[in-house]
Write an enzyme that holds these catalytic residues in place. Structure first.
Site, mmCIF file in Angstrom:
data_model
loop_
_atom_site.group_PDB
_atom_site.id
_atom_site.type_symbol
_atom_site.label_atom_id
_atom_site.label_comp_id
_atom_site.label_asym_id
_atom_site.label_seq_id
_atom_site.Cartn_x
_atom_site.Cartn_y
_atom_site.Cartn_z
ATOM 1 N N ASP A 128 0.813 -1.212 0.000
ATOM 2 C CA ASP A 128 0.000 0.000 0.000
ATOM 3 C C ASP A 128 0.848 1.263 0.000
ATOM 4 O O ASP A 128 0.474 2.275 -0.593
ATOM 5 C CB ASP A 128 -0.919 0.011 1.229
ATOM 6 C CG ASP A 128 -2.143 -0.866 1.019
ATOM 7 O OD1 ASP A 128 -2.095 -1.735 0.132
ATOM 8 O OD2 ASP A 128 -3.129 -0.687 1.745
ATOM 9 N N ASP B 65 -0.922 -5.736 4.041
ATOM 10 C CA ASP B 65 -2.261 -5.278 4.380
ATOM 11 C C ASP B 65 -3.404 -6.160 3.899
ATOM 12 O O ASP B 65 -4.212 -6.631 4.685
ATOM 13 C CB ASP B 65 -2.466 -3.862 3.851
ATOM 14 C CG ASP B 65 -1.549 -2.864 4.537
ATOM 15 O OD1 ASP B 65 -0.592 -3.300 5.196
ATOM 16 O OD2 ASP B 65 -1.780 -1.662 4.410
ATOM 17 N N LYS B 66 -3.544 -6.338 2.590
ATOM 18 C CA LYS B 66 -4.718 -7.066 2.069
ATOM 19 C C LYS B 66 -4.438 -8.547 1.913
ATOM 20 O O LYS B 66 -5.368 -9.342 1.759
ATOM 21 C CB LYS B 66 -5.142 -6.515 0.691
ATOM 22 C CG LYS B 66 -5.283 -5.012 0.637
ATOM 23 C CD LYS B 66 -6.167 -4.476 1.731
ATOM 24 C CE LYS B 66 -5.964 -2.996 1.932
ATOM 25 N NZ LYS B 66 -4.613 -2.611 2.340
ATOM 26 N N CYS C 256 5.598 -2.537 8.013
ATOM 27 C CA CYS C 256 5.971 -1.240 8.588
ATOM 28 C C CYS C 256 5.836 -1.235 10.111
ATOM 29 O O CYS C 256 4.954 -1.864 10.675
ATOM 30 C CB CYS C 256 5.137 -0.134 7.955
ATOM 31 S SG CYS C 256 5.319 -0.070 6.161
ATOM 32 N N GLU D 258 -6.968 4.244 0.278
ATOM 33 C CA GLU D 258 -6.533 4.794 1.563
ATOM 34 C C GLU D 258 -6.153 6.261 1.392
ATOM 35 O O GLU D 258 -5.607 6.662 0.367
ATOM 36 C CB GLU D 258 -5.313 4.028 2.096
ATOM 37 C CG GLU D 258 -5.667 2.715 2.716
ATOM 38 C CD GLU D 258 -4.484 2.066 3.412
ATOM 39 O OE1 GLU D 258 -4.715 1.094 4.137
ATOM 40 O OE2 GLU D 258 -3.342 2.516 3.224
ATOM 41 N N SER E 266 -5.283 4.618 6.176
ATOM 42 C CA SER E 266 -4.212 3.721 6.562
ATOM 43 C C SER E 266 -4.216 3.542 8.070
ATOM 44 O O SER E 266 -4.684 4.408 8.819
ATOM 45 C CB SER E 266 -2.870 4.320 6.126
ATOM 46 O OG SER E 266 -1.805 3.718 6.815
#
Length: 550
Positions: A78, A120-121, A192, A440, A466
């Site tokens: 992302d 993320d996804k 992250c 986002e 985010s």
């Protein structure tokens, strides 16, 4: 075994021949076939170390008596896709990942799956497939990134690059200093460093019982993570033999435990999309209101970036997910886990080594969890906000609207300092259907924060934020603008009021005026008319239902 249908019997002679062509021996045909859904990519920092982990999983599967088979899935970072056309594809990719894992597991009649994921996804997409398939599964998340370092100061991606853009624009930092941060903020592999969406979902996954003990926070590149990968490979063979399937773990209690740890940690609002989507595939009913009910009953006992100063490495060294479960043990519901140890037993046996990083319930950072769900005339079907990242003085706020019909328009106005203090910046037509893909909004929110406006300008969107967002930022406004929701009817100068304690978000315009505007409103033409995203926009549900397909 499930795989017998692809490898036993006279009619499967061609299948066996093709398996032999892949190097499979006659003896291996009698063993469980275990798929490794490997989301390795050279383009995602959280995934660049997965080849080493995949090898450890393979060795574990072989030691456990199974036959490992790797196959790939897509992965979008992302942070790299942010702020341009690439972000349209981020949330929709979750559905493609679920479909890919389903397709491979069914096409090859695999007996079990190890889901190797991180960002993320990818994690929710894989777990959605697990719930859909109801096979034995174990999730291995590749782990958080270590913090960066510059002149003795710890760095993370969001604070030291995204928010730094706003500080440069405000004249508080030079571009040379920003360049130095770019080089040092992300020192290597891993998701992250703060409690952003990837790490939120890793912790939720462990709390739901789908990862081995300690996997959610074990750091990327560490020997501990590699050992967990090996053990996951061994353990999946046990689960296949015992016929312990995903839905036996993904119970209503597991889902609630996942939400509870999210609230206790102060995690990403994206969990309000991903956990409902997982629940949907697992056959668990999960209304959006459940997040708020659990939040109001769960103190926030950790305070990680972006809202706080602790990072994922601090959480790992303080006790990780088991440590958080330990302090929440009276609130955790009984549920099995892939480790074979009941979740409350894990909580009882865990220890906390740093009571400042993982606080006790009677010394919590906040009396409530990190996320609040709002309802009101602007969001009849709901909206979400990361209340743990909102200052006390912005919990109740009234201001005038300034409307933008895309993220790009809003970002241009923010960087030009054209949004007055005391305003609501409305970013609409960015929902699941209207975006399409519900982009986002980290660039706008980080820019506002970097410019020092997190306590003077609020932001509302039918898109999403985010996990790195902080400040009074309301997302997932439903119904979305493209569906004719009230957010589509807001005009410049309208007054909007938020009251976090009352869980209200209201457009202060009369019903008669809104009815007149609705009569004049026309749905805009789709932004994208060809390819996968055009199909996605036609089929995706509301954010209030997790933005699922079909």
């Amino acid at each position: 075994m499930r795989s017998d249908r692809a490898k036993l019997g006279l009619t499967q002679a061609p299948s066996r021949a093709l398996l032999h062509a892949c190097g499979i021996t006659r003896e291996q045909l009698g063993k469980p076939f275990i798929g490794i859904a490997n989301a390795f990519s050279d383009l995602v920092p959280g995934h660049i170390g997965m080849q080493r982990l995949a090898r450890a999983v393979e060795l574990g599967i072989a030691a456990g008596g199974g036959v490992p088979f790797q196959f790939g899935t897509m992965a979008i970072c992302d942070g790299i896709a942010m702020g341009h056309r690439g972000m349209f594809y981020s949330l929709p990719s979750r559905e493609l990942i679920a479909d890919t894992v389903e397709s491979m597991a069914e096409a090859y009649a695999l007996d079990g799956l190890v889901l190797l994921t991180d960002c993320d996804k990818i994690t929710p997409g894989m777990i959605m497939a697990a719930g859909r398939l109801d096979l034995p599964v174990i999730v291995v998340t590749a782990g958080p990134m270590y913090s960066g370092r510059l002149q003795g100061r710890r760095l993370d991606l969001v604070h030291d690059t995204f928010e730094a853009v706003g500080r440069v624009r405000a004249g508080q930092m030079s571009e040379e200093d920003l360049c130095a941060l770019e080089l040092e903020a992300c020192p290597g592999e891993g998701s992250c460093q703060g409690l952003y969406t990837a790490n939120t979902m890793a912790c939720v996954t462990e709390a739901m019982g789908l990862s081995l003990i300690g996997c959610g926070t074990a750091l990327a590149g560490s020997a501990k993570k590699q050992r967990l990968a090996y053990s996951s490979g061994e353990r999946i063979c046990d689960l296949v033999r015992q016929d312990v399937t995903a839905r036996q773990i993904l119970t209503p209690a597991a889902v609630r435990n996942g939400i509870r740890i999210d609230m206790a940690l102060g995690g990403s609002t994206n969990s309000c999309l991903h956990i409902p989507a997982i629940a949907h595939e697992a056959g668990v009913d999960l209304p959006l209101q459940a997040f708020d009910e659990i939040s109001q009953a769960t103190p926030q006992i950790s305070f990680l970036r972006p809202a706080g100063e602790h990072m994922m490495e601090d959480l790992e060294w303080a006790g990780g997910v088991p440590g958080v479960l330990h302090n929440l043990r009276d609130l955790i519901e009984p549920n099995p886990t892939v480790s074979g140890v009941e979740i409350r037993e894990i909580a009882r046996e865990a220890q906390v080594s740093d009571p400042e990083v993982i606080r006790s319930l009677d010394n919590a950072y906040r009396a409530e969890g990190g996320i609040a769900v709002l309802f009101g005339t602007l969001c009849p079907d709901g909206a979400v906000i990361k209340q743990s990242a909102v200052s006390a003085k912005m919990r109740r706020f009234r201001g005038q609207a300034l409307c933008f019909d895309s993220e790009e328009e809003a970002m241009q106005a923010i960087l030009a300092d054209q949004i007055p203090d005391g305003s609501w910046a409305i970013v609409r037509y960015e929902g699941p259907r209207g975006g399409p893909g519900m982009r986002e909004m980290l660039n706008p929110t980080a820019a506002l924060t970097g410019m020092g406006k997190e306590d003077s300008v609020a932001l509302i969107t039918d898109g999403r934020f985010s996990g790195g967002t902080r400040g009074p930022c309301v997302g997932h406004v439903s119904p979305e603008a493209a569906a004719g929701g009230p957010i589509a009817l807001v005009q410049d100068g309208d007054e909007i009021e938020i009251d976090l304690d009352a869980r209200r978000l209201d457009l202060l315009v009369s019903e008669e005026e809104l009815a007149a505007r609705a009569a004049q409103w026309q749905a805009p033409a789709p932004k994208i008319t060809r390819g996968w995203l055009a199909r996605y926009a036609q089929q995706v549900s509301s954010a209030a239902q997790g933005a699922v397909m079909g």
